[in-house]
Design a protein around this motif. Structure first.
Motif, PDB file in Angstrom:
ATOM      1  N   LEU A   8       0.832  -1.203   0.000  1.00  0.00           N
ATOM      2  CA  LEU A   8       0.000   0.000   0.000  1.00  0.00           C
ATOM      3  C   LEU A   8       0.865   1.252   0.000  1.00  0.00           C
ATOM      4  O   LEU A   8       0.674   2.162  -0.811  1.00  0.00           O
ATOM      5  N   ILE A   9       1.835   1.283   0.880  1.00  0.00           N
ATOM      6  CA  ILE A   9       2.735   2.440   0.954  1.00  0.00           C
ATOM      7  C   ILE A   9       3.584   2.533  -0.313  1.00  0.00           C
ATOM      8  O   ILE A   9       3.755   3.618  -0.880  1.00  0.00           O
ATOM      9  N   ALA A  10       4.094   1.388  -0.765  1.00  0.00           N
ATOM     10  CA  ALA A  10       4.915   1.385  -1.978  1.00  0.00           C
ATOM     11  C   ALA A  10       4.106   1.870  -3.180  1.00  0.00           C
ATOM     12  O   ALA A  10       4.610   2.624  -4.023  1.00  0.00           O
ATOM     13  N   GLY A  11       2.846   1.442  -3.259  1.00  0.00           N
ATOM     14  CA  GLY A  11       2.003   1.845  -4.375  1.00  0.00           C
ATOM     15  C   GLY A  11       1.714   3.334  -4.379  1.00  0.00           C
ATOM     16  O   GLY A  11       1.787   3.990  -5.420  1.00  0.00           O
ATOM     17  N   VAL A  12       1.388   3.877  -3.214  1.00  0.00           N
ATOM     18  CA  VAL A  12       1.109   5.309  -3.107  1.00  0.00           C
ATOM     19  C   VAL A  12       2.347   6.112  -3.481  1.00  0.00           C
ATOM     20  O   VAL A  12       2.279   7.092  -4.233  1.00  0.00           O
ATOM     21  N   ARG A  13       3.489   5.708  -2.975  1.00  0.00           N
ATOM     22  CA  ARG A  13       4.735   6.425  -3.282  1.00  0.00           C
ATOM     23  C   ARG A  13       5.058   6.352  -4.775  1.00  0.00           C
ATOM     24  O   ARG A  13       5.453   7.350  -5.383  1.00  0.00           O
ATOM     25  N   ALA A  14       4.911   5.170  -5.360  1.00  0.00           N
ATOM     26  CA  ALA A  14       5.260   4.986  -6.770  1.00  0.00           C
ATOM     27  C   ALA A  14       4.374   5.821  -7.684  1.00  0.00           C
ATOM     28  O   ALA A  14       4.860   6.525  -8.575  1.00  0.00           O
ATOM     29  N   VAL A  15       3.065   5.753  -7.470  1.00  0.00           N
ATOM     30  CA  VAL A  15       2.141   6.493  -8.330  1.00  0.00           C
ATOM     31  C   VAL A  15       2.314   7.996  -8.135  1.00  0.00           C
ATOM     32  O   VAL A  15       2.270   8.774  -9.094  1.00  0.00           O
ATOM     33  N   ALA A  16       2.538   8.437  -6.906  1.00  0.00           N
ATOM     34  CA  ALA A  16       2.769   9.858  -6.649  1.00  0.00           C
ATOM     35  C   ALA A  16       4.032  10.345  -7.356  1.00  0.00           C
ATOM     36  O   ALA A  16       4.120  11.503  -7.776  1.00  0.00           O
ATOM     37  N   ASP A  17       4.990   9.444  -7.538  1.00  0.00           N
ATOM     38  CA  ASP A  17       6.256   9.799  -8.179  1.00  0.00           C
ATOM     39  C   ASP A  17       6.173   9.701  -9.693  1.00  0.00           C
ATOM     40  O   ASP A  17       7.164   9.888 -10.391  1.00  0.00           O
ATOM     41  N   GLY A  18       4.990   9.371 -10.198  1.00  0.00           N
ATOM     42  CA  GLY A  18       4.808   9.334 -11.642  1.00  0.00           C
ATOM     43  C   GLY A  18       4.899   7.965 -12.264  1.00  0.00           C
ATOM     44  O   GLY A  18       4.783   7.829 -13.488  1.00  0.00           O
TER      45      GLY A  18
ATOM     46  N   GLY B 112       8.555   0.183 -15.422  1.00  0.00           N
ATOM     47  CA  GLY B 112       8.042   0.626 -14.126  1.00  0.00           C
ATOM     48  C   GLY B 112       8.827   1.729 -13.460  1.00  0.00           C
ATOM     49  O   GLY B 112       8.594   2.027 -12.285  1.00  0.00           O
ATOM     50  N   LEU B 113       9.748   2.371 -14.180  1.00  0.00           N
ATOM     51  CA  LEU B 113      10.552   3.433 -13.574  1.00  0.00           C
ATOM     52  C   LEU B 113       9.760   4.734 -13.493  1.00  0.00           C
ATOM     53  O   LEU B 113       8.942   5.030 -14.362  1.00  0.00           O
TER      54      LEU B 113
END
Length: 216
Positions: free
Chosen positions: A111-121, A169-170
């Motif tokens: 959940l945290i990884a997903g939020v961080r990843a999507v927020a980072d583009g 996925g970068l």
């Protein structure tokens, strides 16, 4: 700080998700909604970075809310959160512009990884969802491969490089470091790629990259 709107019709689920996200000091839940219509209204009033939506909600379900949020507040990225992993849910959510798809039964760290990843583009799919997407794509990859390769013919060599890294996925920041260019330039490349491929988001662009053979 990553500002998150949380929408789920079950108060206990919202409390649990909020508790998980609060473990990260750089994530803040700025609003909560109990249905999809309220979620859209709160997105407009709070302008969060991420809208984390349950699939099944009253008044306006999460799948319909994705399209509405992407229409009225395109700067807000959307992640779907659900107990369901059926292919039709996944396909519709991603097709309507969701940047991520997480299962409630997954590891809380996802959940945290997903939020961080999507927020980072970047785009983010939970491992189980990713397996289904790859499997479905593999079933028809040969027939779609030719179409995908034709679609990328109009891209420059640099744009193909960027597309391949998006497919891997970068995030924009990671692509910038990999190619030794500034992040703003990457954002411009990604915007151009989405337009030329006629896709709505990075997930759809990543699928084209995979089908065209840019990503293994």
């Amino acid at each position: 700080m990553i500002r998150v709107l949380l929408a789920d019709d079950e108060a206990m689920i919202r409390a649990g998700v909020r508790a998980i996200l609060s473990a990260d000091s750089e994530i803040e839940v700025v609003a909560e909604a109990g249905d999809g219509r309220e979620a859209v209204e709160l997105v407009l009033s709070h302008r969060p970075d991420i809208a984390l939506l349950d699939v099944r909600m009253p008044k306006l379900d999460g799948l319909a809310a994705v399209a509405e949020i992407r229409r009225v507040a395109p700067q807000t990225k959307v992640i779907m959160l659900t107990t369901f992993g059926e292919d039709d849910y996944i396909a519709r959510a991603l097709g309507d512009g969701a940047g991520g798809f997480l299962l409630k039964s997954g590891d809380p760290r996802e959940l945290i990884a997903g939020v961080r990843a999507v927020a980072d583009g970047a785009a983010y799919l939970s491992p189980k969802v990713a397996q289904r997407v790859v499997a479905v794509m593999a079933e028809g990859r040969m027939s779609r491969g030719a179409q995908a390769r034709e679609r990328i013919e109009g891209l420059t060599e640099r744009e193909r490089e960027v597309l391949a890294l998006v497919g891997a996925g970068l995030s924009n920041a990671e692509i910038a470091r990999r190619l030794f260019i500034v992040e703003g330039t990457v954002k411009a490349y990604v915007s151009t790629i989405l337009t030329r491929l006629d896709v709505r988001n990075r997930v759809q662009a990543a699928i084209v990259a995979y089908e065209a053979g840019l990503v293994t």
